[in-house]
Design a protein around this motif. Structure first.
Motif, PDB file in Angstrom:
ATOM      1  N   GLY A 172       7.344  13.155 -12.780  1.00 15.48           N
ATOM      2  CA  GLY A 172       6.940  13.197 -11.756  1.00 15.48           C
ATOM      3  C   GLY A 172       7.422  12.171 -10.219  1.00 15.48           C
ATOM      4  O   GLY A 172       7.797  12.214  -8.909  1.00 15.48           O
ATOM      5  N   ARG A 226       0.755  -1.449   0.034  1.00 16.25           N
ATOM      6  CA  ARG A 226      -0.173   0.171  -0.369  1.00 16.25           C
ATOM      7  C   ARG A 226       1.416   1.384   0.155  1.00 16.25           C
ATOM      8  O   ARG A 226       2.093   1.364   0.864  1.00 16.25           O
ATOM      9  CB  ARG A 226      -1.548   0.307   1.099  1.00 16.25           C
ATOM     10  CG  ARG A 226      -2.095  -1.252   0.821  1.00 16.25           C
ATOM     11  CD  ARG A 226      -3.443  -1.552   1.940  1.00 16.25           C
ATOM     12  NE  ARG A 226      -4.348  -2.025   2.010  1.00 16.25           N
ATOM     13  CZ  ARG A 226      -4.794  -2.314   0.745  1.00 16.25           C
ATOM     14  NH1 ARG A 226      -5.055  -1.860   0.072  1.00 16.25           N
ATOM     15  NH2 ARG A 226      -4.388  -3.815   1.325  1.00 16.25           N
ATOM     16  N   ASP A 227       0.297   2.387  -1.123  1.00 20.38           N
ATOM     17  CA  ASP A 227       1.485   3.142  -1.104  1.00 20.38           C
ATOM     18  C   ASP A 227       0.871   3.996   0.648  1.00 20.38           C
ATOM     19  O   ASP A 227       0.242   3.816   0.893  1.00 20.38           O
ATOM     20  CB  ASP A 227       0.501   4.620  -1.978  1.00 20.38           C
ATOM     21  CG  ASP A 227       1.211   5.036  -2.499  1.00 20.38           C
ATOM     22  OD1 ASP A 227       1.984   5.658  -3.978  1.00 20.38           O
ATOM     23  OD2 ASP A 227       1.806   6.865  -1.518  1.00 20.38           O
ATOM     24  N   ILE A 228       2.454   5.168   0.810  1.00 19.79           N
ATOM     25  CA  ILE A 228       1.711   5.807   2.126  1.00 19.79           C
ATOM     26  C   ILE A 228       1.324   6.685   1.960  1.00 19.79           C
ATOM     27  O   ILE A 228       0.565   6.887   3.830  1.00 19.79           O
ATOM     28  CB  ILE A 228       3.520   5.798   3.196  1.00 19.79           C
ATOM     29  CG1 ILE A 228       3.762   5.993   4.271  1.00 19.79           C
ATOM     30  CG2 ILE A 228       3.964   6.712   1.965  1.00 19.79           C
ATOM     31  CD1 ILE A 228       5.232   5.505   5.410  1.00 19.79           C
ATOM     32  N   HIS A 246       7.594   1.133 -10.816  1.00 23.30           N
ATOM     33  CA  HIS A 246       7.112   0.678  -9.904  1.00 23.30           C
ATOM     34  C   HIS A 246       5.137   1.109 -11.184  1.00 23.30           C
ATOM     35  O   HIS A 246       5.387   2.467 -11.250  1.00 23.30           O
ATOM     36  CB  HIS A 246       6.544   1.147  -8.320  1.00 23.30           C
ATOM     37  CG  HIS A 246       6.826   2.735  -8.846  1.00 23.30           C
ATOM     38  ND1 HIS A 246       7.798   3.126  -8.559  1.00 23.30           N
ATOM     39  CD2 HIS A 246       5.700   3.797  -8.147  1.00 23.30           C
ATOM     40  CE1 HIS A 246       7.936   4.757  -8.486  1.00 23.30           C
ATOM     41  NE2 HIS A 246       6.448   4.996  -8.852  1.00 23.30           N
ATOM     42  N   HIS A 293       1.194   1.783  -9.617  1.00 29.75           N
ATOM     43  CA  HIS A 293       0.316   2.538  -8.590  1.00 29.75           C
ATOM     44  C   HIS A 293      -0.904   2.124  -9.749  1.00 29.75           C
ATOM     45  O   HIS A 293      -1.644   1.803 -10.868  1.00 29.75           O
ATOM     46  CB  HIS A 293       0.088   4.173  -8.333  1.00 29.75           C
ATOM     47  CG  HIS A 293       1.528   5.521  -8.631  1.00 29.75           C
ATOM     48  ND1 HIS A 293       1.251   5.588  -7.518  1.00 29.75           N
ATOM     49  CD2 HIS A 293       2.301   4.880  -9.275  1.00 29.75           C
ATOM     50  CE1 HIS A 293       2.366   6.221  -7.751  1.00 29.75           C
ATOM     51  NE2 HIS A 293       3.188   5.852  -8.298  1.00 29.75           N
ATOM     52  N   THR A 327       9.544  10.554  -8.433  1.00 33.06           N
ATOM     53  CA  THR A 327       9.816  10.199  -6.936  1.00 33.06           C
ATOM     54  C   THR A 327      10.913   9.424  -6.277  1.00 33.06           C
ATOM     55  O   THR A 327      11.827   9.229  -5.401  1.00 33.06           O
ATOM     56  CB  THR A 327       9.072  10.987  -5.837  1.00 33.06           C
ATOM     57  OG1 THR A 327       8.315   9.707  -5.472  1.00 33.06           O
ATOM     58  CG2 THR A 327       7.952  12.270  -6.232  1.00 33.06           C
ATOM     59  N   VAL A 328      10.291   7.881  -6.814  1.00 30.27           N
ATOM     60  CA  VAL A 328      11.182   6.513  -6.562  1.00 30.27           C
ATOM     61  C   VAL A 328      11.896   6.374  -7.619  1.00 30.27           C
ATOM     62  O   VAL A 328      10.764   5.365  -8.245  1.00 30.27           O
ATOM     63  CB  VAL A 328      10.458   5.648  -5.583  1.00 30.27           C
ATOM     64  CG1 VAL A 328      11.056   4.991  -4.893  1.00 30.27           C
ATOM     65  CG2 VAL A 328      10.016   6.263  -4.238  1.00 30.27           C
ATOM     66  N   ASN A 354       4.823   6.789 -13.238  1.00 30.41           N
ATOM     67  CA  ASN A 354       5.287   8.165 -14.150  1.00 30.41           C
ATOM     68  C   ASN A 354       6.309   7.820 -14.425  1.00 30.41           C
ATOM     69  O   ASN A 354       7.810   6.735 -13.371  1.00 30.41           O
ATOM     70  CB  ASN A 354       5.427   8.599 -12.123  1.00 30.41           C
ATOM     71  CG  ASN A 354       4.068   9.317 -11.996  1.00 30.41           C
ATOM     72  OD1 ASN A 354       3.247   9.391 -12.983  1.00 30.41           O
ATOM     73  ND2 ASN A 354       3.978   9.193 -11.370  1.00 30.41           N
TER      74      ASN A 354
HETATM   75  P1  5GP Z   1       6.385   8.318  -7.752  1.00 29.39           P
HETATM   76  O1  5GP Z   1       5.604   9.719  -7.345  1.00 29.39           O
HETATM   77  O2  5GP Z   1       8.320   7.700  -8.301  1.00 29.39           O
HETATM   78  O3  5GP Z   1       4.875   8.017  -9.047  1.00 29.39           O
HETATM   79  O4  5GP Z   1       5.819   7.491  -6.830  1.00 29.39           O
HETATM   80  C1  5GP Z   1       6.320   7.084  -5.624  1.00 29.39           C
HETATM   81  C2  5GP Z   1       5.111   6.401  -4.784  1.00 29.39           C
HETATM   82  O5  5GP Z   1       5.103   6.156  -3.669  1.00 29.39           O
HETATM   83  C3  5GP Z   1       4.549   7.793  -4.046  1.00 29.39           C
HETATM   84  O6  5GP Z   1       2.764   7.483  -4.353  1.00 29.39           O
HETATM   85  C4  5GP Z   1       4.850   7.862  -2.638  1.00 29.39           C
HETATM   86  O7  5GP Z   1       3.959   8.219  -1.728  1.00 29.39           O
HETATM   87  C5  5GP Z   1       4.648   6.416  -2.401  1.00 29.39           C
HETATM   88  N1  5GP Z   1       6.052   5.868  -1.217  1.00 29.39           N
HETATM   89  C6  5GP Z   1       7.241   6.891  -1.173  1.00 29.39           C
HETATM   90  N2  5GP Z   1       7.795   6.410   0.230  1.00 29.39           N
HETATM   91  C7  5GP Z   1       7.346   5.406   0.515  1.00 29.39           C
HETATM   92  C8  5GP Z   1       7.682   3.932   1.019  1.00 29.39           C
HETATM   93  O8  5GP Z   1       8.591   4.436   2.625  1.00 29.39           O
HETATM   94  N3  5GP Z   1       6.287   3.416   1.730  1.00 29.39           N
HETATM   95  C9  5GP Z   1       5.499   3.062   0.487  1.00 29.39           C
HETATM   96  N4  5GP Z   1       4.056   2.485   1.092  1.00 29.39           N
HETATM   97  N5  5GP Z   1       5.260   3.926   0.028  1.00 29.39           N
HETATM   98  C10 5GP Z   1       5.756   4.891  -0.075  1.00 29.39           C
END
Ligand code: 5GP
Ligand code: ZN
Length: 111
Positions: A91, A28-30, A98, A100, A93-94, A85
């Motif tokens: 956007g 689950r997304d945090i 992944h 969503h 960020t990781v 993404n």
């Molecule tokens: P992006 O912005 O790269 O598409 O999505 C990264 C997602 O990872 C974001 O929706 C963010 O809330 C989620 N996220 C980042 N760090 C963590 C974490 O440590 N644990 C969980 N469960 N989700 C994370």
């Protein structure tokens, strides 16, 4: 390896696990944007959609086999969205591939 999603997929950082097999991990997304917001990742490190190629694309197929199972288990029979993404403008960020899985309410239009 300092990648946070590698560590989550390896169980080194806690997460709310939704699904796991030898190659794929979902959690689950945090910071959920909808009642259901799940991230599904390969256990191997791939930086983004931009790094998918003929050598590693089988894991992407595997991920997309798992997504409908998760959607069904989460009760998303009315529909859901799958988003990845890729890169700065999107956007991301990781920097670990992944997807969503977002649903549980009527979603608004993208972008
Ligand atoms: P992006 O912005 O790269 O598409 O999505 C990264 C997602 O990872 C974001 O929706 C963010 O809330 C989620 N996220 C980042 N760090 C963590 C974490 O440590 N644990 C969980 N469960 N989700 C994370
Ligand atoms: Zn990684």
């Amino acid at each position: 390896m300092s990648c946070i999603f590698c560590k989550i997929a390896a169980g080194e950082i806690p997460s709310q696990k939704v699904y796991e097999d030898e190659a794929v991990y979902a959690f689950r997304d945090i910071n959920p944007v909808a009642p259901v917001h799940i991230l599904i990742v390969p256990k191997t490190h791939i930086p983004s959609v931009g790094a998918i190629n003929s050598e590693n694309s089988s894991i992407v197929a595997r991920i997309f086999e798992v997504i409908p199972k998760i959607a069904e288990a989460e009760g998303l029979s009315r529909g859901y969205r799958v988003v990845s993404n890729a890169g700065e403008d999107a956007g991301q960020t990781v920097m670990h591939l992944h997807f969503h899985i977002i649903g549980g309410r009527k979603l608004t239009i993208m972008a």
